[in-house]
Write a protein that holds these residues in place. Structure first.
Motif, mmCIF file in Angstrom:
data_model
loop_
_atom_site.group_PDB
_atom_site.id
_atom_site.type_symbol
_atom_site.label_atom_id
_atom_site.label_comp_id
_atom_site.label_asym_id
_atom_site.label_seq_id
_atom_site.Cartn_x
_atom_site.Cartn_y
_atom_site.Cartn_z
ATOM 1 N N PHE A 1 85.792 74.490 90.094
ATOM 2 C CA PHE A 1 85.811 73.421 91.615
ATOM 3 C C PHE A 1 87.469 73.103 91.467
ATOM 4 N N ALA A 2 87.680 72.207 90.999
ATOM 5 C CA ALA A 2 89.272 71.152 90.973
ATOM 6 C C ALA A 2 90.079 72.131 91.225
ATOM 7 N N HIS A 3 89.983 73.711 90.140
ATOM 8 C CA HIS A 3 91.007 74.260 90.157
ATOM 9 C C HIS A 3 91.607 75.179 91.713
ATOM 10 N N LYS A 4 89.686 75.430 92.250
ATOM 11 C CA LYS A 4 90.235 76.050 93.496
ATOM 12 C C LYS A 4 90.744 75.101 94.411
ATOM 13 N N ALA A 5 90.371 73.509 94.891
ATOM 14 C CA ALA A 5 90.224 72.945 95.743
ATOM 15 C C ALA A 5 91.310 72.709 95.848
ATOM 16 N N LEU A 6 92.180 72.137 94.570
ATOM 17 C CA LEU A 6 93.558 72.345 93.950
ATOM 18 C C LEU A 6 94.420 72.810 95.162
ATOM 19 N N ASN A 7 94.675 73.833 95.526
ATOM 20 C CA ASN A 7 94.815 75.336 95.086
ATOM 21 C C ASN A 7 95.328 74.665 96.997
ATOM 22 N N THR A 8 93.904 74.718 97.268
ATOM 23 C CA THR A 8 94.258 74.201 98.944
ATOM 24 C C THR A 8 94.912 73.299 99.306
ATOM 25 N N VAL A 9 95.417 72.609 98.628
ATOM 26 C CA VAL A 9 96.143 71.154 99.268
ATOM 27 C C VAL A 9 97.540 71.951 99.895
ATOM 28 N N GLY A 10 97.404 70.993 101.246
ATOM 29 C CA GLY A 10 98.983 71.573 101.828
ATOM 30 C C GLY A 10 98.328 72.859 102.476
ATOM 31 N N ILE A 11 97.394 73.526 102.810
ATOM 32 C CA ILE A 11 97.330 74.484 103.615
ATOM 33 C C ILE A 11 95.679 74.230 104.299
ATOM 34 N N ALA A 12 94.823 73.487 103.534
ATOM 35 C CA ALA A 12 94.005 72.920 104.138
ATOM 36 C C ALA A 12 93.922 71.561 104.725
ATOM 37 N N SER A 13 93.857 71.087 105.829
ATOM 38 C CA SER A 13 93.588 69.273 106.018
ATOM 39 C C SER A 13 92.098 69.137 105.612
ATOM 40 N N ARG A 14 91.466 69.995 105.810
ATOM 41 C CA ARG A 14 89.707 69.861 106.063
ATOM 42 C C ARG A 14 88.784 71.385 105.003
ATOM 43 N N THR A 15 88.880 71.148 103.798
ATOM 44 C CA THR A 15 87.939 71.868 103.314
ATOM 45 C C THR A 15 86.693 71.973 102.678
ATOM 46 N N SER A 16 86.138 73.430 102.386
ATOM 47 C CA SER A 16 85.027 73.210 101.804
ATOM 48 C C SER A 16 85.640 73.145 100.238
ATOM 49 N N GLY A 17 86.565 73.431 100.174
ATOM 50 C CA GLY A 17 87.285 73.116 98.372
ATOM 51 C C GLY A 17 87.535 74.359 97.740
ATOM 52 N N CYS A 18 86.037 75.762 98.379
ATOM 53 C CA CYS A 18 86.214 77.334 97.753
ATOM 54 C C CYS A 18 85.905 77.404 98.007
ATOM 55 N N LEU A 19 85.987 79.385 98.340
ATOM 56 C CA LEU A 19 84.909 80.356 98.778
ATOM 57 C C LEU A 19 83.862 80.308 99.034
ATOM 58 N N SER A 20 83.529 80.204 97.711
ATOM 59 C CA SER A 20 81.211 80.160 97.619
ATOM 60 C C SER A 20 80.933 78.720 98.307
ATOM 61 N N HIS A 21 81.556 77.904 98.834
ATOM 62 C CA HIS A 21 81.107 76.702 99.603
ATOM 63 C C HIS A 21 81.200 77.136 100.724
ATOM 64 N N SER A 22 82.612 77.691 100.982
ATOM 65 C CA SER A 22 83.003 78.095 102.893
ATOM 66 C C SER A 22 82.032 78.932 103.448
ATOM 67 N N PHE A 23 81.371 79.849 102.875
ATOM 68 C CA PHE A 23 80.430 80.943 102.933
ATOM 69 C C PHE A 23 78.788 80.384 102.763
ATOM 70 N N GLN A 24 78.420 79.029 102.233
ATOM 71 C CA GLN A 24 77.626 78.833 102.001
ATOM 72 C C GLN A 24 77.123 77.593 103.446
ATOM 73 N N TYR A 25 78.048 77.073 103.655
ATOM 74 C CA TYR A 25 78.294 76.400 104.748
ATOM 75 C C TYR A 25 78.580 77.226 106.155
#
Ligand SMILES: NC(=O)c1ccc[n+]([C@@H]2O[C@H](COP(=O)([O-])OP(=O)(O)OC[C@H]3O[C@@H](n4cnc5c(N)ncnc54)[C@H](OP(=O)(O)O)[C@@H]3O)[C@@H](O)[C@H]2O)c1
Length: 314
Positions: A259-283
């Motif tokens: 989770f931390a690895h994937k979520a850190l990759n999104t910094v600077g691209i998304a200011s609000r994020t579920s953190g990773c693809l699977s959490h985004s789908f679940q949401y």
């Protein structure tokens, strides 16, 4: 009026229909492209080089779970890390692990965020002189099972702990670290909210409310300070396998490291994020199954409660 008379009412309605379908297709394509950029392409095309924001990262709640995983991941990406938690023994153990595994420097600060305002003077003094590029406001407190507001045992302490740990810590740590970031015109602040902060959650009122604060605080702060070079990100995870979720079955849970690895990759691209693809789908799925009109009713609350009971160990 004269030009409209060239079209029959049927033609006008058909035109409107085609435009609506085109608009929906464009919206869907835009969401898909954004999802791909945030959760898939960010694996190889990161938003920012976190190490270029300053040599030190500060992580609260850094000796276990998501906080420990962020601390390791940030060190792996080249940052020295300040670890803040309650237990000195665990702090020293994680500090040693980071120094040995990633060759970065560490500093530990023992503090209990449930103690409220009294701890921040000493935290500020301990951070003096460090050039801090990233602050991860991760520490959080939860009531272990869903309960109605008045049914919580030891309610006075519970309310205090939730407010101090989940909200005050975010605001005070930001107040301590942000001025030096503004002076240098760069910095990253990551605030750990939760999917329960996205809308009201009956039976988890205090946790949900405090996590909404984290989310709103982040989003507004991002708008205020983005022009001054500061990135503020709100992270709203679903289930991550940590001590906090140890009484739940591991079904669909991410590990804290992934989770931390994937979520850190999104910094600077998304200011609000579920953190990773699977959490985004679940949401997305959760939103479809429980739209607000159902979620915010007694029936919706009962259903969510039943599902959450099913996910718990007996
Ligand atoms: N796990 C999930 O599924 C999930 C989902 C959504 C959001 N979140 C959020 O993510 C954050 C981290 O959760 P987690 O699951 O990683 O938690 P966790 O595994 O329980 O770890 C909590 C960390 O915070 C420290 N800590 C706890 N209470 C503290 C206090 N009063 N003062 C100082 N440090 C304290 C703990 O260390 P010590 O015991 O040594 O102090 C530990 O390092 C929280 O804000 C949580 O709300 C988690």
């Amino acid at each position: 009026m004269a030009s409209l008379s060239f079209f029959s009412p049927e033609q006008l309605l058909t035109g409107l229909g085609v435009l609506s379908v085109l608009w929906l297709c464009l919206k869907a394509a835009w969401s898909l492209a954004q999802g791909l950029r945030i959760y898939v392409l960010s694996h190889v095309w990161k938003g920012v080089d976190v190490a270029s924001y300053g040599p030190w990262a500060v992580v609260t709640g850094a000796t276990a779970g998501i906080g420990k995983a962020y601390a390791h991941e940030l060190a792996r990406r080249g940052l020295n890390v300040v670890l803040i938690s309650r237990s000195l023994e665990k702090l020293e153990q994680v500090a040693t692990e980071i120094e040995e595994q990633h060759g970065r420097s560490t500093k530990v600060i023992q503090a209990d965020f449930t103690h409220g305002l009294e701890i921040y003077e000493s935290i500020q003094a301990s951070l003096q002189g460090l050039e801090i590029g990233i602050l991860v406001n991760n520490v959080g407190h939860v009531i272990s099972k869903p309960l109605c507001f008045l049914d919580v045992d030891n309610a006075d302490k519970c309310i205090d702990d939730l407010v101090h740990c989940n909200m005050l810590s975010t605001a005070k740590m930001t107040q301590i670290v942000l001025p030096q970031m503004v002076a240098r015109k760069k910095g990253i602040i990551i605030n750990m909210s939760s999917v329960l902060g996205r809308r009201p959650f009956p039976m988890s009122i205090m946790y949900s409310g405090t996590k909404t604060f984290d989310d709103f605080f982040s989003r507004a702060l991002d708008i205020e300070y983005r022009p001054k070079g500061i990135i503020v990100q709100s992270v709203l995870p679903l289930f991550v396998n940590t001590n906090m979720t140890s009484h739940y079955r591991k079904f669909l849970m991410s590990t804290s490291e992934t989770f931390a690895h994937k979520a850190l990759n999104t910094v600077g691209i998304a200011s609000r994020t579920s953190g990773c693809l699977s959490h985004s789908f679940q949401y997305l799925l959760m939103n479809k199954l429980f739209p607000d009109w159902l979620h915010l009713t007694s029936l919706g609350t009962w259903l969510v409660h039943r599902i959450s009971n099913l996910l718990m160990h007996k």
